[in-house]
Design an enzyme around this catalytic site. Structure first.
Site, PDB file in Angstrom:
ATOM      1  N   MET A  77     120.870 104.186  78.564  1.00  0.00           N
ATOM      2  CA  MET A  77     120.798 104.976  77.446  1.00  0.00           C
ATOM      3  C   MET A  77     119.706 104.763  76.781  1.00  0.00           C
ATOM      4  O   MET A  77     119.283 105.590  75.917  1.00  0.00           O
ATOM      5  CB  MET A  77     122.161 105.096  76.603  1.00  0.00           C
ATOM      6  N   SER A 109     113.347 113.952  67.589  1.00  0.00           N
ATOM      7  CA  SER A 109     113.926 115.224  67.535  1.00  0.00           C
ATOM      8  C   SER A 109     113.020 116.278  66.866  1.00  0.00           C
ATOM      9  O   SER A 109     113.140 117.377  67.029  1.00  0.00           O
ATOM     10  CB  SER A 109     115.330 114.961  66.537  1.00  0.00           C
ATOM     11  N   LYS A 118     127.160 109.233  61.805  1.00  0.00           N
ATOM     12  CA  LYS A 118     127.994 110.086  62.762  1.00  0.00           C
ATOM     13  C   LYS A 118     129.441 110.228  62.193  1.00  0.00           C
ATOM     14  O   LYS A 118     129.970 111.115  62.549  1.00  0.00           O
ATOM     15  CB  LYS A 118     127.839 109.542  64.107  1.00  0.00           C
TER      16      LYS A 118
END
Ligand code: ATR
Length: 280
Positions: free
Chosen positions: A218, A17, A66
Site C-alpha cells: 500500500m 489529491s 478518518k
C-alpha cells in the site's frame, strides 16, 4: 462558478489529491476547485464547518481524521459503516454524507489495473490497523476462497475477523500471527502495515507466495523491504499508487456522478515519486 472541494489532514502538504482531482476535472469537464486544507489536531469539526460555511461541497479526509469524519457524518454508506472510518464527506444542505472509498480503490486497482481476479483466490492481508479495516469489506465482496489476516499483535487481527465474520459468506476468514502462517501459500499478499514507511516489514515465512502471486504494497513512491522480499521470491509486485488514484476516482464519482479514466492520471503520477501510503 466552480464547486469547492479539498483534502483535509495533518499533515496534508504531501497530498497528491489536488493534482489527481484537477486532472479528473479537466478530463471530464467538471468545474471544480480542489484545495489542501490543513487542520490542527482537535479542530476537525470547526475546520469542516468553516469549510461548509464557505460553500464547500465535499472533503477527502486523510490522517488522522478518518474516525472524526465518521462521527461527524449524519448519514453513512454501508462501506463507511464496515470500515468504521470515512475518507469522503459530501455536504448537501443539512446532510453530511460519509463514505469510504479506500477498499473500492484497492480492489479496483488489483482487478482492473493489474488484471488479477480475486474470486476464488487465497488472499493474505498483512496488518490489522486502520488501513486494513478500510479494505476487508470490499475484499470479501470479491468472493475470495480465503482471506487470512496476519498481524504482529494477533488480538487486533482476531478483532478484525470478528467484526467481519458475518460478511465472509463462502470465504474462509481467519486471523493469525506471522509465525503461524506456516507453510500456507497465497495468490495475493497485501501489505497494509505501515512498516514500509519506516523501511521495515513484518517477519514473513520464505514460501509465502503461490506461483504467479501478486504482492501488493500500500506504500507508494519507494521500494519497500516487502516489495524487495516479494520480488526476490518471484511474485509480481505492485505499489499503492494505483489504489491512491482509484480511491480518488471513486470519491470523484461519489461527488460528481462521473467516473474519470484513471490510467493517464496514474501514468503521469508515476513520474513524480514521494513516499507515503495509499490509505493515509
Ligand atoms: P493505520 O491506521 O495507518 O493502518 P495503525 O492503525 O497504527 O495505522 O496500524 C499500523 C499497522 O502496521 C498495524 O497492523 C501494525 O502492527 P501492530 O498492530 O502489531 O502494531 C503494523 N506495523 C507497523 N509497524 C510494523 C512493523 N515494523 N512490523 C510489523 N507490523 C508493523
Amino acid at each position: 462558478m466552480s464547486d469547492l472541494y479539498a483534502v483535509i489532514g495533518n499533515p496534508v502538504a504531501h497530498s497528491k489529491s489536488p493534482a489527481i482531482h484537477a486532472a479528473f476535472a479537466r478530463q471530464t469537464f467538471q468545474l471544480i476547485d480542489y484545495k489542501q486544507l490543513f487542520c490542527e489536531f482537535g479542530a476537525f469539526n470547526a475546520t469542516v464547518q468553516a469549510f461548509r460555511a464557505a460553500g464547500g461541497k465535499g472533503l477527502n479526509v486523510t490522517v488522522p481524521f478518518k474516525h472524526e469524519a465518521f462521527d461527524l457524518a449524519t448519514r453513512r454508506s454501508a462501506r463507511a459503516e464496515q470500515a468504521g472510518a470515512v475518507n469522503t464527506l459530501s455536504f448537501d444542505g443539512d446532510v453530511v454524507a460519509g463514505d469510504n472509498t479506500d477498499g473500492a480503490g484497492l480492489t479496483r486497482d488489483i482487478t482492473a489495473n493489474l488484471g488479477c481476479a480475486l474470486r476464488g483466490k487465497s488472499i493474505l492481508l498483512l496488518g490489522a490497523g486502520g488501513a486494513s479495516y478500510g479494505v476487508v469489506g470490499p475484499l470479501l465482496a470479491a468472493a475470495p476462497a480465503a482471506l487470512v489476516i496476519a498481524n504482529r499483535t494477533v488480538g487486533k487481527a482476531e478483532a478484525l475477523v470478528q467484526r467481519f465474520a458475518a460478511l465472509a459468506a463462502s470465504s474462509r476468514l481467519a486471523a493469525c500471527g506471522y509465525d503461524a502462517l506456516g507453510e500456507q501459500r497465497f495468490d495475493v499478499v497485501i501489505n497494509a502495515t505501515s512498516a514500509g514507511l519506516a523501511g521495515d516489514m513484518p517477519q514473513l515465512p520464505e514460501q509465502l507466495f503461490a506461483p504467479h502471486a501478486l504482492a501488493y504494497e500500500m506504500v507508494y513512491g519507494k521500494t519497500t523491504p516487502f516489495m524487495q522480499f516479494a520480488r526476490a521470491r518471484g511474485a509480481t509486485v505492485a505499489d499503492g499508487l494505483g489504489m491512491l488514484v482509484e480511491q480518488a476516482a471513486e470519491s470523484f464519482f461519489v461527488w460528481r456522478g462521473v467516473r474519470p479514466h484513471t490510467a493517464p492520471v496514474l501514468a503521469a503520477l508515476r513520474d513524480e515519486p514521494a513516499a507515503t501510503r495509499a490509505a493515509n
